[in-house]
Design a protein around this motif. Structure first.
Motif, PDB file in Angstrom:
ATOM      1  N   GLN A 125      40.520  54.481  89.575  1.00 12.52           N
ATOM      2  CA  GLN A 125      40.607  54.014  88.471  1.00 12.52           C
ATOM      3  C   GLN A 125      40.288  52.681  88.537  1.00 12.52           C
ATOM      4  O   GLN A 125      40.476  51.679  89.634  1.00 12.52           O
ATOM      5  CB  GLN A 125      41.927  54.102  87.866  1.00 12.52           C
ATOM      6  CG  GLN A 125      43.265  53.568  88.689  1.00 12.52           C
ATOM      7  CD  GLN A 125      44.476  53.662  87.972  1.00 12.52           C
ATOM      8  OE1 GLN A 125      44.628  53.212  86.854  1.00 12.52           O
ATOM      9  NE2 GLN A 125      45.276  54.620  88.673  1.00 12.52           N
ATOM     10  N   LEU A 126      39.868  51.933  87.341  1.00  9.21           N
ATOM     11  CA  LEU A 126      39.727  50.631  86.885  1.00  9.21           C
ATOM     12  C   LEU A 126      40.508  50.453  85.909  1.00  9.21           C
ATOM     13  O   LEU A 126      40.997  51.034  84.982  1.00  9.21           O
ATOM     14  CB  LEU A 126      38.067  50.365  86.658  1.00  9.21           C
ATOM     15  CG  LEU A 126      37.151  50.697  87.588  1.00  9.21           C
ATOM     16  CD1 LEU A 126      35.641  50.652  87.273  1.00  9.21           C
ATOM     17  CD2 LEU A 126      37.154  49.571  88.639  1.00  9.21           C
ATOM     18  N   TYR A 127      40.751  48.870  85.958  1.00  9.04           N
ATOM     19  CA  TYR A 127      41.623  48.430  84.676  1.00  9.04           C
ATOM     20  C   TYR A 127      41.139  46.792  84.317  1.00  9.04           C
ATOM     21  O   TYR A 127      40.383  46.346  84.956  1.00  9.04           O
ATOM     22  CB  TYR A 127      43.066  48.217  85.113  1.00  9.04           C
ATOM     23  CG  TYR A 127      43.381  47.162  86.138  1.00  9.04           C
ATOM     24  CD1 TYR A 127      43.901  45.895  85.354  1.00  9.04           C
ATOM     25  CD2 TYR A 127      43.581  47.186  87.413  1.00  9.04           C
ATOM     26  CE1 TYR A 127      44.158  44.813  86.402  1.00  9.04           C
ATOM     27  CE2 TYR A 127      43.970  46.104  88.207  1.00  9.04           C
ATOM     28  CZ  TYR A 127      44.069  44.764  87.620  1.00  9.04           C
ATOM     29  OH  TYR A 127      44.221  43.962  88.485  1.00  9.04           O
ATOM     30  N   ALA A 128      41.183  46.844  82.971  1.00  8.57           N
ATOM     31  CA  ALA A 128      41.264  45.346  82.448  1.00  8.57           C
ATOM     32  C   ALA A 128      42.227  44.817  81.575  1.00  8.57           C
ATOM     33  O   ALA A 128      43.169  45.721  81.057  1.00  8.57           O
ATOM     34  CB  ALA A 128      39.928  45.585  81.546  1.00  8.57           C
ATOM     35  N   THR A 129      42.600  43.607  81.507  1.00 10.34           N
ATOM     36  CA  THR A 129      43.383  43.113  80.582  1.00 10.34           C
ATOM     37  C   THR A 129      42.695  42.162  79.389  1.00 10.34           C
ATOM     38  O   THR A 129      41.895  41.266  80.179  1.00 10.34           O
ATOM     39  CB  THR A 129      44.483  42.238  81.408  1.00 10.34           C
ATOM     40  OG1 THR A 129      43.967  41.309  82.241  1.00 10.34           O
ATOM     41  CG2 THR A 129      45.195  43.204  82.210  1.00 10.34           C
ATOM     42  N   ILE A 130      42.892  42.276  78.193  1.00 12.30           N
ATOM     43  CA  ILE A 130      42.356  41.460  77.247  1.00 12.30           C
ATOM     44  C   ILE A 130      43.298  40.984  76.311  1.00 12.30           C
ATOM     45  O   ILE A 130      44.136  41.835  75.781  1.00 12.30           O
ATOM     46  CB  ILE A 130      41.480  42.571  76.588  1.00 12.30           C
ATOM     47  CG1 ILE A 130      40.394  43.107  77.843  1.00 12.30           C
ATOM     48  CG2 ILE A 130      40.594  41.947  75.511  1.00 12.30           C
ATOM     49  CD1 ILE A 130      39.539  44.238  77.196  1.00 12.30           C
ATOM     50  N   ASP A 131      43.002  39.952  75.792  1.00 11.88           N
ATOM     51  CA  ASP A 131      43.927  39.432  74.814  1.00 11.88           C
ATOM     52  C   ASP A 131      43.730  40.341  73.431  1.00 11.88           C
ATOM     53  O   ASP A 131      42.452  40.702  73.372  1.00 11.88           O
ATOM     54  CB  ASP A 131      43.219  37.719  74.383  1.00 11.88           C
ATOM     55  CG  ASP A 131      43.873  37.308  73.184  1.00 11.88           C
ATOM     56  OD1 ASP A 131      44.486  37.935  72.360  1.00 11.88           O
ATOM     57  OD2 ASP A 131      43.443  35.921  73.175  1.00 11.88           O
TER      58      ASP A 131
END
Length: 177
Positions: A125-131
Motif C-alpha cells: 500500500q501507499l498513503y498520502a496526507t493532504i490538507d
C-alpha cells in the motif's frame, strides 16, 4: 528512469541544486512540505547525496519530474516513510509552476510511482496526507485510485488556524505468489 504518459521521473542529481534550492525555500509551499526554515545549498547537496543511496537504507527516495516532450523540469515526487516489513510508503508530489498544473503531469507522475512501488518495490500500500482544503491534490489522488480512509481533526497548525488533514490509501490487491 521511470516513464508514464507525458513524464519521465529521474533521480536527483547535483545539477538539480539550483531548482531544488528555489523550490524548497519558497514559503508558499512550506505548508505542504511542513517546512519551517529555509534550506542551505550545503544541506540540500547532502540530501541529494543521501538520495543516491538504496531506498532500503534511506527509507525514502525523490524523483525529478520532467516532461517527455521538451525535458522541462516541472516538479518532484517523493516516496518517504518506506517500510519494507509492512510493505508501505508515503507519497508526496509537487508540480511547482501553476502554468504546468492541470495538464495531467501530476497524475502521470503519480501513476509512474504507483507502478514502481507496486511492481518493483512490491509494496502492499501507499498513503498520502493532504490538507482538507487542498482540492487539486485530493482530486489527483482520488483520480489515481486512492481512497479517503480517515480525517485527522485539527491536525495542521496553519497561519489561517487549525485545519483537518485527510488520510488516503491505495492498497495493492494483486495476489502474489
Amino acid at each position: 528512469m521511470l516513464k508514464y504518459g507525458q513524464v519521465i521521473l529521474r533521480p536527483l542529481e547535483p545539477e538539480d541544486i539550483s531548482i531544488l534550492y528555489h523550490w524548497e525555500n519558497d514559503p508558499e509551499i512550506w505548508g505542504i512540505s511542513n517546512t519551517l526554515l529555509p534550506f542551505s545549498k550545503n544541506i540540500l547537496l547532502k540530501f541529494i547525496e543521501i538520495q543516491s543511496g538504496d531506498i532500503y537504507e534511506t527509507k525514502q527516495t525523490r524523483f525529478i519530474i520532467e516532461t517527455i516532450e521538451n525535458k522541462n523540469t516541472i516538479g518532484i515526487i517523493d516516496i518517504f516513510d518506506f517500510d519494507p516489513y509492512h510493505q508501505r510508503a508515503g507519497i508526496g508530489i509537487l508540480i511547482y509552476d501553476r502554468c504546468n498544473r492541470g495538464k495531467g503531469y501530476a497524475s502521470d507522475a503519480l501513476q509512474a510511482v504507483i507502478n514502481y512501488s507496486f511492481d518493483i518495490l512490491r509494496l502492499k500500500q501507499l498513503y498520502a496526507t493532504i490538507d482538507v482544503d487542498n482540492l487539486p491534490s485530493k482530486n489527483l489522488f482520488l483520480k489515481c485510485g486512492f481512497k479517503i480512509t480517515g480525517i485527522r481533526k485539527d491536525w495542521l497548525n496553519t497561519l489561517e488556524g487549525w485545519k483537518d488533514e485527510l488520510f488516503l490509501q491505495k492498497i495493492n490487491n494483486k495476489d502474489r505468489l
